[in-house]
Each structure stands twice: as C-alpha cells, then as structure tokens.
Scaffold this motif. Structure first.
Motif, short mmCIF file in Angstrom:
data_model
loop_
_atom_site.label_atom_id
_atom_site.label_comp_id
_atom_site.label_asym_id
_atom_site.label_seq_id
_atom_site.Cartn_x
_atom_site.Cartn_y
_atom_site.Cartn_z
N ILE A 1 -6.12 4.27 -0.80
CA ILE A 1 -5.31 4.32 -0.41
C ILE A 1 -4.21 5.59 -1.33
O ILE A 1 -4.15 6.92 -0.39
CB ILE A 1 -4.06 3.79 -0.30
N GLY B 1 0.88 6.03 -2.14
CA GLY B 1 0.21 5.09 -1.56
C GLY B 1 0.62 4.23 -3.10
O GLY B 1 0.59 4.51 -3.91
N LEU C 1 0.55 -1.53 0.32
CA LEU C 1 0.07 -0.08 0.39
C LEU C 1 0.86 0.94 -0.26
O LEU C 1 0.71 2.01 -0.41
CB LEU C 1 -0.73 -0.27 1.33
N THR D 1 -4.18 1.11 8.38
CA THR D 1 -5.24 1.28 7.28
C THR D 1 -5.72 0.07 7.04
O THR D 1 -6.33 0.25 5.85
CB THR D 1 -4.36 1.64 6.36
N GLY E 1 -6.82 -2.12 -0.86
CA GLY E 1 -7.11 -0.38 -0.66
C GLY E 1 -6.12 0.08 -1.76
O GLY E 1 -5.69 1.62 -1.95
N ALA F 1 -8.48 6.95 4.63
CA ALA F 1 -6.53 5.86 5.50
C ALA F 1 -6.72 6.42 6.75
O ALA F 1 -7.60 7.60 7.54
CB ALA F 1 -5.66 6.18 4.44
N TYR G 1 -4.23 8.96 -0.70
CA TYR G 1 -2.40 10.21 0.11
C TYR G 1 -2.53 11.57 -1.11
O TYR G 1 -1.68 12.72 -0.81
CB TYR G 1 -1.40 9.44 -0.02
N THR H 1 -9.64 -0.68 5.73
CA THR H 1 -9.86 -0.54 3.90
C THR H 1 -10.56 -2.71 3.82
O THR H 1 -11.19 -2.32 2.49
CB THR H 1 -8.69 -0.89 3.23
#
Length: 383
Positions: free
Chosen positions: A133, A104, A83, A331, A129, A310, A137, A335
C-alpha cells in the motif's frame, strides 16, 4: 521539504564485502533488530520498555554481505497495525507524490525514504499490505514475497501467519536486484495464463480502473476468475480474526502490563484483538488453508492474477475516521488475497495525469517470486 522518514537517521552500517548491491543504500523499518539500536515499533512505551538489540537481523546481514550500505531506521505505524502511515507520537512521513496525502503504512517511513530519493531501496514488513500500500501511494515498486520464503528472525511480529519481509524501490531493476540476494532461487516459471478477478476490480472507481487496465501488458491472453464462489467478500473478516488472535498473542501481555498510549484506531484494533476467542484459532486456520489451496489451484504452475494494489490513490491526511475505515476496508479486500494465500505479489506504480499514483499488482503461485520479478521487469523496465 523534509521527509520525516526516519526514527534514527544517524544509523549507518557499511557493507561487509563487495557484491551485487555495491553502491546501493537502504533503510529499514523500525521493527528490524540492529545491534546497539533500541526499536520503537512506532510507540514510545515500546521504546522505553525494551532493550537495545544484541544482534542484527539476518536479512540485514545478508544485504550488508552483498555490498549494500544501511542508512537509517525509518518510522512505522504503531506496532505495524495500520495501513495509513500517520503516527500520533512521531508524525507522518512525507509522501512526495502528494504532500497533503498519507504515505500509507505501516512501512510509511521506508516508502518515504525511497520516494524522496534518500535511499535506493528500503525494507518494510507486510502483514496486511504494509509494503504494497505505501508503494502504491508513493509511486514505488514493492514486493510481498511468498510467506516464509525469507526468515523473519530479528523482526518484531504482528501476526506471524501473515508477516513477511518486503521491500520497495523506485525501479524494478533495483527491486529485482534485492530479490536476487534475498529470495531463494526456487521455481523458474514462464507465465502463460493471466486472470482478471472482476470482484477485486469492482472496488475501484471506473476512471482509475480504466487507467490501470490500459497498463496491463499488451499481448497477454486474459481470462476471468471469480473468487466470489469461494467466499471472496468474507476473506477480510477471516484475515482480521486470525491476525487479531495472533497480534494479541504476540503483544497482549505487554499491552496489559505496560498500558501504552495508542492512537484511537490502534487502540480499537487491539481491543478487538483482545475480545477474540483463541479457541477458534485452529478452525480459522483450516478455513484459511482451504482458501489458499483453492487460489493456488486456480493459478496452477504458470498462472498470474492481475488486480489493483489499492482501492484508490493516497487519501488526504487527517481524514475523518469513518472515511479512513471505509478506504481501509476496500483496500484490505484487495490485499488479503495474497495475505490469505501466502502468495508473492509485486506492485507497479501507475501515474495519473494529476500526478497521483495508483498501483497495479501481479500475483503468482508460491515460490515463483523471482520469475514474477523477471516478468515485471520485462514489461515495466524504465517505468
């Protein structure tokens, strides 16, 4: 500043006809088959031991048939098993929101291409994710659709029970336009019930939590739902075990024969995957099905869960392994809700005063993807 988003920036395929996506460009993660292109899946040994594509993935063909132009093949974490977005072989794509931070993963290059304004949208894949993610980010809208709503033909797998085609864009209008082409027009839902899962929100620090809560649309009737009673904090372990068995099933033979060089983190995940007992798989899948049913039942036909995407803003590059794993664990706790249940999730970018971005996510029941996108557009158009 160079984006370093692309494994092969020279790939370009013009649209086959005019359509709703005419004038738009898109990039694809280097796990999608494109005729004449050899995928790396983020690892040089994979590139060396696999042939060039003979076909182009149907999802790409569909975009081309609807007016979009393919412009580039983007970097990914090794075999999509991360991730973070840092790749020891090919480097780290730029996160333009925070250049000293990771973008990410594993759809890192796709997020970077869009966030840097190189393409209008980009395809990634999301298993644990990997679209949501990097979207969070890098300050993007992103979607993980209902599992299996878009076929993964021509996409290198990680864990087919969880693998989904996903995409990200700077605007909800673009995200929805792509959805109008790719998603089946299934359930038309008017959402009336909205739920906060407090255990999920507890994973985020109080300051960021308040910023996100203030972005929840006004006027919604919010109730609380508690997934702790159905094993919320055990879900990541269940997810990890199913994912691991499937990942080793997909790639174990190749890893054993080809002996690829992996980063320490990716090597450790495949070592873990190889140690799992595949005889336990059916029982694990039964546990997953029971949890998925309970979540779906809690949502009903017109319910929506609202959670942070996240647990934090993007961590800094080259963080110590222990810190990275701590962030990853929190995280994954977030997710795996949509991952375990196979539900659609849309993440919305939320800007902090310091310029960093958080993600606010909305999860609906299966096949409510288009209604979910419509809902997000209603409240976040022009965001």
């Amino acid at each position: 500043m160079e984006s370093h988003a692309f494994f092969d920036e020279a790939i370009m395929i013009l649209p086959k006809k005019e359509g709703p996506l005419s004038g738009m460009t898109f990039a694809v993660k280097d796990v999608y088959e494109v005729s004449g292109h050899r995928n790396s899946a983020g690892n040089p040994t994979w590139y060396e031991t696999h042939e060039k594509g003979k076909h182009t993935a149907p999802v790409i063909e569909r975009l081309l048939d609807n007016g979009a132009t393919l412009k580039g093949m983007t970097h990914t974490d090794e075999l999509m098993y991360s991730l973070n977005g840092e790749n020891i072989h090919y480097g780290t794509p730029l996160n333009p929101i925070a250049p000293n931070c990771i973008p990410g993963g594993s759809s890192s290059g796709s997020a970077s291409a869009v966030a840097c304004g190189i393409t209008d949208f980009a395809l990634g894949t999301d298993t644990g994710g990997s679209v949501r993610i990097p979207s969070s980010y890098c300050g993007l809208f992103g979607i993980r659709p209902t599992h299996d709503s878009i076929p993964c033909n021509g996409v290198i797998p990680l864990a087919p029970s969880f693998d989904t085609v996903g995409w990200m864009a700077k605007t909800i209008e673009t995200l929805e336009a792509v959805g109008s082409v790719l998603l089946p027009n299934a359930v038309d839902t008017a959402f009336n019930h909205f739920y906060i899962e407090e255990n999920a929100w507890s994973l985020m620090n109080s300051e960021d939590c308040e910023i996100l809560r203030n972005k929840i649309p006004q006027g919604l009737s919010i109730d609380k739902v508690d997934f702790k009673s159905i094993g919320f904090f055990e879900w990541p372990e269940l997810f990890k075990r199913i994912q691991g068995i499937e990942a080793w099933r997909a790639h174990g033979e190749w890893i054993t024969n080809a002996q690829p060089r992996f980063s320490e983190a990716i090597y450790g995940r495949f070592q873990y995957a190889s140690s799992l007992n595949p005889m336990q798989y059916d029982d694990l899948k039964k546990q997953q099905a029971q949890i998925a049913w309970r979540i779906s039942e809690a949502l009903g036909e017109d319910g929506m869960i609202i959670i942070p995407t996240a647990a934090s803003v993007a961590p800094e590059k080259n963080a110590p392994g222990e810190a990275v794993e701590s962030v990853r664990a929190m995280t994954m706790q977030l997710t795996c809700i949509a991952g375990i249940s196979g539900l659609p999730q849309v993440t919305v970018p939320v800007l902090r005063e310091d310029g960093m971005t958080l993600g606010l996510s909305f999860i609906a029941n299966k096949q409510c993807d288009r209604s979910l996108l419509k809902f997000v557009r209603k409240y976040f158009s022009g965001n």
